[in-house]
Structures are given as C-alpha cells and as structure tokens.
Scaffold this active site. Structure first.
Site, PDB file in Angstrom:
ATOM      1  N   TYR A 135       0.817  -1.219   0.000  1.00 19.55           N
ATOM      2  CA  TYR A 135       0.000   0.000   0.000  1.00 19.55           C
ATOM      3  C   TYR A 135       0.851   1.270   0.000  1.00 19.55           C
ATOM      4  O   TYR A 135       0.340   2.356  -0.249  1.00 19.55           O
ATOM      5  CB  TYR A 135      -0.933   0.031   1.219  1.00 19.55           C
ATOM      6  CG  TYR A 135      -1.992  -1.071   1.228  1.00 19.55           C
ATOM      7  CD1 TYR A 135      -2.136  -1.951   0.169  1.00 19.55           C
ATOM      8  CD2 TYR A 135      -2.846  -1.217   2.315  1.00 19.55           C
ATOM      9  CE1 TYR A 135      -3.082  -2.949   0.181  1.00 19.55           C
ATOM     10  CE2 TYR A 135      -3.811  -2.224   2.334  1.00 19.55           C
ATOM     11  CZ  TYR A 135      -3.917  -3.088   1.263  1.00 19.55           C
ATOM     12  OH  TYR A 135      -4.859  -4.079   1.288  1.00 19.55           O
ATOM     13  N   LYS A 169       4.172 -15.498   2.179  1.00 23.62           N
ATOM     14  CA  LYS A 169       4.102 -16.259   0.919  1.00 23.62           C
ATOM     15  C   LYS A 169       5.551 -16.527   0.511  1.00 23.62           C
ATOM     16  O   LYS A 169       6.004 -16.145  -0.579  1.00 23.62           O
ATOM     17  CB  LYS A 169       3.324 -15.417  -0.112  1.00 23.62           C
ATOM     18  CG  LYS A 169       2.951 -16.155  -1.369  1.00 23.62           C
ATOM     19  CD  LYS A 169       1.866 -17.183  -1.196  1.00 23.62           C
ATOM     20  CE  LYS A 169       1.634 -17.941  -2.488  1.00 23.62           C
ATOM     21  NZ  LYS A 169       0.829 -19.152  -2.338  1.00 23.62           N
ATOM     22  N   ASP A 217      -2.268 -18.459   1.809  1.00 19.80           N
ATOM     23  CA  ASP A 217      -3.430 -19.163   1.238  1.00 19.80           C
ATOM     24  C   ASP A 217      -3.938 -20.230   2.207  1.00 19.80           C
ATOM     25  O   ASP A 217      -5.141 -20.363   2.440  1.00 19.80           O
ATOM     26  CB  ASP A 217      -3.118 -19.745  -0.146  1.00 19.80           C
ATOM     27  CG  ASP A 217      -1.681 -20.223  -0.310  1.00 19.80           C
ATOM     28  OD1 ASP A 217      -0.908 -20.142   0.670  1.00 19.80           O
ATOM     29  OD2 ASP A 217      -1.324 -20.677  -1.404  1.00 19.80           O
ATOM     30  N   ASP A 221      -5.115  -7.076   5.949  1.00 17.75           N
ATOM     31  CA  ASP A 221      -6.340  -6.393   5.530  1.00 17.75           C
ATOM     32  C   ASP A 221      -7.376  -7.442   5.097  1.00 17.75           C
ATOM     33  O   ASP A 221      -8.545  -7.429   5.521  1.00 17.75           O
ATOM     34  CB  ASP A 221      -5.985  -5.460   4.360  1.00 17.75           C
ATOM     35  CG  ASP A 221      -7.070  -4.460   4.035  1.00 17.75           C
ATOM     36  OD1 ASP A 221      -8.106  -4.461   4.726  1.00 17.75           O
ATOM     37  OD2 ASP A 221      -6.896  -3.682   3.080  1.00 17.75           O
ATOM     38  N   ASP A 254     -10.980  -9.139   7.383  1.00 18.08           N
ATOM     39  CA  ASP A 254     -12.373  -9.158   6.912  1.00 18.08           C
ATOM     40  C   ASP A 254     -12.899 -10.594   6.922  1.00 18.08           C
ATOM     41  O   ASP A 254     -14.062 -10.845   7.264  1.00 18.08           O
ATOM     42  CB  ASP A 254     -12.493  -8.582   5.499  1.00 18.08           C
ATOM     43  CG  ASP A 254     -12.831  -7.095   5.497  1.00 18.08           C
ATOM     44  OD1 ASP A 254     -12.337  -6.400   6.417  1.00 18.08           O
ATOM     45  OD2 ASP A 254     -13.563  -6.635   4.611  1.00 18.08           O
TER      46      ASP A 254
END
Ligand code: NAD
Length: 385
Positions: free
Chosen positions: A142, A188, A220, A244, A248
């Site tokens: 970001y 990852k 994942d 982020d 959620d």
C-alpha cells in the site's frame, strides 16, 4: 481530574453515525470515571475533499499530532474510487497512518456465545475462538514506490525492511506472552523474496521469546485455516495487505463486520477505528452496527490513554447488551427486534454509566429475554501489546 484531547475524524458514509455512538460511550466512561475527554471533530477522506479539496487537510494533520489519541470512523465514497490519487479518500487514511507512524494494527477477534448462531460457520468450529491479528500497517504494497498507471500497464511495489518487520514482530510476541503464547506468522515465502525476509526476521525475533511458540503459514493456507480451524490461532502476525484481507475474513467468525475494532499503535498518539469501511449501501439509514466503533473507543481508553478500568467498563457493557439480546439489523435473526445505530449506542452508554457490568438483571435493561445468554469471553482478553 485527568484530562485528554481526542481528535475525532468521523469521515464518510456510516463513519459519522458509528463515531457519534463511540463518542457517546466515551463521554459516559469519562463521567463515570471522573475523566475529562475533550472530543473535537476534523474532516478526513471524502469529507476532507468536500471541505478543502484534500482527503487529509492540513488542519487535521496538525490536530492529530497534538491529540492524546485519534478516533476514526471510516473513509470512502462512491464516485471517488477512480479519482486521482491525491483526491482519493483512502489516500487520506494511508497518509494519516503514515503521519502518526502507527505501524502495529491490533485487531482482536473473539466469538461471543450469544452470537455463535450469527456466523455461517458451524458452532463447534467457533468454540474457544480468540485471535489477535497483528497487522503491519505502514509498509508493504500500500505504500511501496514506484507505483502508478501507464496506459495498459500498472505497477505497485512490495517492499519491507528488516527493521520494519522486527518492530511489528516484537509487538506480536509481546502480546502472545500475555495470551496463549503462540505466534502464527503469515507470508508467501514460497514465492516472494519479501516474504522470505519476513520469515527469516520473524524467526530471529522469535529466538528472544523462547517461551512463545512460533509457526509459519503460507497466506493461502492461513485463509483456509481461519475458517476451518479458527480456534487454532492465538496471535496472527501478518504484513499489511494479507492482514487487511484476513481480518475481513475473520469477521465471518464473529457474525458481522460491524463488530470488529482496531487499535493502531506506534511511538506517538494511537489511531482507533472499526475495521469496516464507509458502507455506502447502508449510510444515512440509522442501521449500521456501532459496536466496532464503540469497541475501538474501548481500545482507545486501554491503549491510547492507559485507562484500563474505563476500557473494561465499555467492553463489559458491550458484552452485556449483546448477551441480553440487543441486535442491530446486521445481527438480528428473522422476527427479532432490531435496534437502530443510536439505540444500540444509548444502551451501551447507559450501561457504562450505570456501573452494573454483567449483572444484567440489576440493570433494568429493556431487552428481549428470549435470546439472553452468558458472554463467554472478553474480546480484548490479554491483548495488551
Ligand atoms: P465496507 O466495510 O464498507 O462494507 C462491506 C459490507 O459490510 C457492506 O455490505 C456493509 O453494509 C457492511 N457493513 C460494514 N460495516 C457495517 C456496520 N458497522 N454495520 C452493519 N453492516 C456493515 O466495505 P466496502 O463496501 O468494500 O467498501 C466501502 C467503502 O469503504 C470503499 O470506499 C472502501 O474503500 C472503504 N473502506 C474504508 C475502510 C476504512 O476506512 N478503514 C476500510 C475498508 C473499506
């Protein structure tokens, strides 16, 4: 009498609606515990663009740097998704986090017994779920440069330094020491060099915490495990974008995105905000759940102002009203009475003032009795960084 200045940035969409309830509860806590809280509003996001053409106006920048703590609603407005970057509401939020240097974002996710049936997951998966997500907040994709669009080509940059990883990892390990002593670090590393540095650095920091178990998961698999075996997590440490997304996903466990709070901490004033966005689909209707914002206010009292008693009173009031069956629209089952945003805020504020904690029977709560259940755990349990 202790006195604190709180910069309140209601922002956009449902931000002002839920923030008003968080303010009401903060004032109630102030009154009960003899603390003066001066709450002053400043624009951010689309509200900043509308006011002065800037999603993080100069006046707001100055105010947050003077404040003891910052309470934020949410930013984002339909129609501004494709605005130039300097006019996007999200640019204001990212700028605010960078300005305050709040690199560690704490997102507690605990399932209340009274809300188990509001999650689409099976009840047995939700037993004992109490996760603290520690998300790196001021680095990664970001913020990385270069970034931009060039016709049919676009670029973003994922970059982390060892120092950035180390400092947020320490927050996670320190928190784990106050909890169940497990850190699950997400990356990852099978694909990304940045993740390899992340994994190496977290492993090195972990050697300073021999009493805390460390495990590494690829993002994942972590995403899958969060819904298949969420009770397996204690502290979940992640970089910015993975955190982020995973937080959620974690909202599914508790029953609504509107319930989850966050605290963003660094060297100076902390930033406290619900994890949800501006929810334009329900803005202005008085139906938003204010509990994420109110629980963020509790985190403000706990971590921003070091007022644990006042924070406990707010957290207890939230659990009590939910256990007593109070439901905003996002949580209500068919046929259940629905409270508006401000009715939910008032119930919680009244309970904070009335000093009756979880002893619901003594509080005269005017709530349906059909779905009263006991709360099983404190959402903030042991989450001190
Ligand atoms: P969102 O979180 O705003 O909403 C997702 C869904 O959850 C919607 O159906 C919404 O109605 C519901 N919801 C969210 N909060 C709720 C609450 N308190 N009570 C009841 N229901 C609630 O995410 P989105 O729709 O993807 O994004 C909308 C805007 O918010 C976008 O502009 C986005 O950029 C912005 N956003 C801002 C933040 C932030 O300010 N921290 C975070 C995420 C998204």
């Amino acid at each position: 009498m202790k006195s604190y200045a709180i910069a309140v940035l209601p922002g956009d969409g449902i931000g002002p609606e839920v923030t008003a309830e968080a303010e009401r509860v903060l004032q109630a806590a102030g009154q009960r515990f003899g603390i003066t809280l001066t709450l002053t509003h400043f624009p951010v996001g689309a509200a900043g663009v509308a006011a002065v053409g800037d999603p993080l106006p100069e006046e707001t920048r100055a105010a947050v740097q003077r404040a003891n703590a910052v309470l934020l609603g949410a930013v984002g407005a339909p129609g501004l998704e494709h605005a130039p970057r300097h006019l996007k509401p999200e640019t204001g939020l990212l700028g605010l986090r960078a300005l305050l240097g709040v690199y560690a974002n704490l997102r507690p996710v605990a399932v209340l017994a009274s809300l188990v049936d509001r999650s689409p997951l099976k009840a047995d998966r939700l037993r004992d779920v109490d996760v603290l997500i520690v998300r790196e907040l001021t680095g990664g994709l970001y913020y990385g440069e270069p970034r931009g669009r060039d016709g049919p080509r676009a670029v973003n940059t994922l970059v982390y330094t060892k120092a950035e990883i180390e400092r947020v990892a320490r927050v996670a390990f320190d928190a784990a020491r106050r909890r169940r002593r497990l850190v699950t670090s997400v990356d990852k590393a099978n694909v990304l060099e940045v993740s390899q540095l992340w994994r190496e650095t977290v492993t090195t920091v972990g050697r300073d915490y021999p009493d805390v178990r460390l495990e590494h998961l690829y993002v994942d698999y972590a995403a899958m495990r969060l819904v298949t075996d969420p009770a397996a997590f204690d502290v979940l440490l992640t970089e910015n974008m993975f955190g982020d997304i995973l937080s959620d996903e974690a909202a599914v466990l508790v029953g609504s995105l509107g319930l989850l709070p966050s605290a963003s901490l660094g060297a100076g004033a902390g930033l406290f905000e619900p994890i949800h966005g501006s929810a334009p689909d329900i803005a202005g209707k008085g139906v938003a759940n204010p509990i994420g914002a109110i629980a963020s206010a509790a985190m403000l009292l706990r971590y921003g102002l070091q007022l644990p008693e006042a924070a406990d009173a707010v957290d207890q009031a939230i659990r009590a009203v939910l256990s007593a069956g109070a439901r905003t629209r996002d949580l209500a089952a068919a046929g259940e009475p629905v409270l508006s945003t401000s009715e939910m805020g008032s119930r919680i504020a009244d309970l904070v003032l009335s000093n009756c904690g979880l002893a619901i029977a003594d509080c005269g709560l005017d709530l349906p009795s059909s779905n009263r259940q006991s709360a099983i755990r404190n959402p903030q349990s042991g989450t001190a960084p």
